[in-house]
Design a protein around this motif. Structure first.
Motif, PDB file in Angstrom:
ATOM      1  N   PHE A 246      49.232 138.818  26.659  1.00  0.00           N
ATOM      2  CA  PHE A 246      50.379 138.945  27.434  1.00  0.00           C
ATOM      3  C   PHE A 246      51.576 138.500  26.447  1.00  0.00           C
ATOM      4  CE2 PHE A 246      47.144 137.533  30.474  1.00  0.00           C
ATOM      5  CZ  PHE A 246      47.382 138.474  31.314  1.00  0.00           C
ATOM      6  N   PHE A 247      52.695 139.185  26.478  1.00  0.00           N
ATOM      7  CA  PHE A 247      53.894 138.994  25.993  1.00  0.00           C
ATOM      8  C   PHE A 247      54.932 138.565  26.405  1.00  0.00           C
ATOM      9  CE2 PHE A 247      50.670 142.156  24.257  1.00  0.00           C
ATOM     10  CZ  PHE A 247      50.217 141.516  22.836  1.00  0.00           C
ATOM     11  N   LEU A 248      55.654 137.394  26.148  1.00  0.00           N
ATOM     12  CA  LEU A 248      56.935 137.174  26.751  1.00  0.00           C
ATOM     13  C   LEU A 248      58.001 137.202  25.774  1.00  0.00           C
ATOM     14  CD1 LEU A 248      55.392 133.634  28.099  1.00  0.00           C
ATOM     15  CD2 LEU A 248      55.886 135.362  29.558  1.00  0.00           C
ATOM     16  N   TYR A 249      59.063 138.150  26.320  1.00  0.00           N
ATOM     17  CA  TYR A 249      60.291 138.310  25.519  1.00  0.00           C
ATOM     18  C   TYR A 249      61.351 137.201  26.274  1.00  0.00           C
ATOM     19  CZ  TYR A 249      57.370 142.368  24.868  1.00  0.00           C
ATOM     20  OH  TYR A 249      56.281 143.202  24.440  1.00  0.00           O
ATOM     21  N   SER A 250      62.012 136.546  25.607  1.00  0.00           N
ATOM     22  CA  SER A 250      63.025 136.026  25.999  1.00  0.00           C
ATOM     23  C   SER A 250      64.281 135.737  24.923  1.00  0.00           C
ATOM     24  CB  SER A 250      62.637 134.565  26.224  1.00  0.00           C
ATOM     25  OG  SER A 250      62.317 133.843  25.152  1.00  0.00           O
ATOM     26  N   ARG A 251      65.474 135.257  25.526  1.00  0.00           N
ATOM     27  CA  ARG A 251      66.671 134.967  24.804  1.00  0.00           C
ATOM     28  C   ARG A 251      66.588 133.780  24.062  1.00  0.00           C
ATOM     29  NH1 ARG A 251      69.190 137.447  29.118  1.00  0.00           N
ATOM     30  NH2 ARG A 251      70.094 139.689  28.825  1.00  0.00           N
TER      31      ARG A 251
END
Length: 291
Positions: A246-251
């Motif tokens: 699982f890959f979480l992309y955030s600012r």
């Protein structure tokens, strides 16, 4: 049709495949893809799209719980909004609705037949009649463009996509990701996921094998549309290789590895949440969020 026979998931030249002894219950070609429902004596019913297993009754809860509860419970959230792109089996919807602080769930699925057949044969879906739910039958690219124009923002965007061989193929692009990124709230995240293989050249993804050598992780690494990537994983028996990332992309890069609320699922709990972020060294390179 009544006999159990060996069936092989497509491998697209990877040289390895999942084989299961199943009975075909239903097969049809929708305007978008081949939809098949199989029955397995141990795994129950399987949803297959264009030759790839999407979900089984036996283990679907592992993927759906880990995809939803980790990003929603890894950070304090109030009045959270969820956008599901894909998700025709309804499992992501089901898990999202388990939290009272989730006030809206929008699910965008291009193929009405996937929803109908999954509901009829698998029955793992959430409540489409819940007042918090908006179900949209449309191409995700169209929906995202319209949502962008209307100023919509979401706290969690789940990319619950098939492999890039059918209707999802147009979504594995920099153009689509650029627009999706603009829909994420300031503290929100995009969740992407894929089966992980270990080869002599390193970690490989099913999306790379089935597509043209690129996937959403590598696109995000290259473009840095969202600069922070946090990785966790779990084991899902019926997915290729069983190791699922699982890959979480955030600012802002705030780590989601420690749950802020107590919650118990069939698979998920606080210990599993934290342990999922313990990565082998060869997978740590994908994460930009430090301990």
């Amino acid at each position: 049709m009544s006999e159990f026979k060996w069936w092989h998931e497509r491998s697209d030249g990877h040289g390895i495949t999942t084989s299961v002894e199943v009975k075909l219950l239903h097969s049809e070609k929708s305007p978008y893809q081949r939809i098949e429902i199989y029955d397995h004596q141990s795994f129950g019913r399987l949803l297959v799209l264009d030759g790839y297993i999407q979900a089984s009754q036996a283990d679907e809860f592992i993927y759906h719980e880990m995809a939803v509860h980790v990003p929603l419970l890894g950070r304090e959230r109030k009045d959270a909004s969820v956008l599901i792109i894909g998700g025709g089996d309804g499992g992501i919807l089901r898990e999202s609705l388990k939290h009272d602080f989730v006030t809206s769930v929008t699910m965008v699925e291009i193929d009405q037949r996937v929803i109908a057949l999954a509901k009829e044969y698998l029955a793992v879906n959430g409540d489409y009649d819940d007042p918090r739910v908006t179900l949209v039958i449309d191409n995700a690219a169209n929906f995202v463009s319209q949502a962008l124009q209307s100023g919509q923002r979401y706290d969690l965007i789940v990319l619950d996509l098939t492999e890039p061989v059918g209707p999802s193929s147009c979504l594995f692009t920099e153009k689509f990701l650029t627009e999706v990124v603009s829909l994420v709230s300031e503290t929100g995240v995009i969740l992407d996921s894929d089966s992980i293989y270990l080869s002599q050249s390193g970690g490989d993804f099913l999306q790379e094998v089935s597509g043209d050598g690129d996937n959403l992780v590598t696109v995000m690494q290259r473009t840095k549309l969202l600069p922070h990537i946090e990785v966790y994983h779990t084991n899902i028996p019926l997915y290729p290789g069983a190791d699922f990332g699982f890959f979480l992309y955030s600012r802002d890069g705030v780590s989601l590895r420690k749950p802020v609320k107590a919650f118990e699922g069939r698979h998920y709990n606080a210990d599993v949440h934290q342990a999922a972020f313990a990565l082998p060294n060869w997978q740590k390179k994908w994460s930009t969020v430090q301990d």
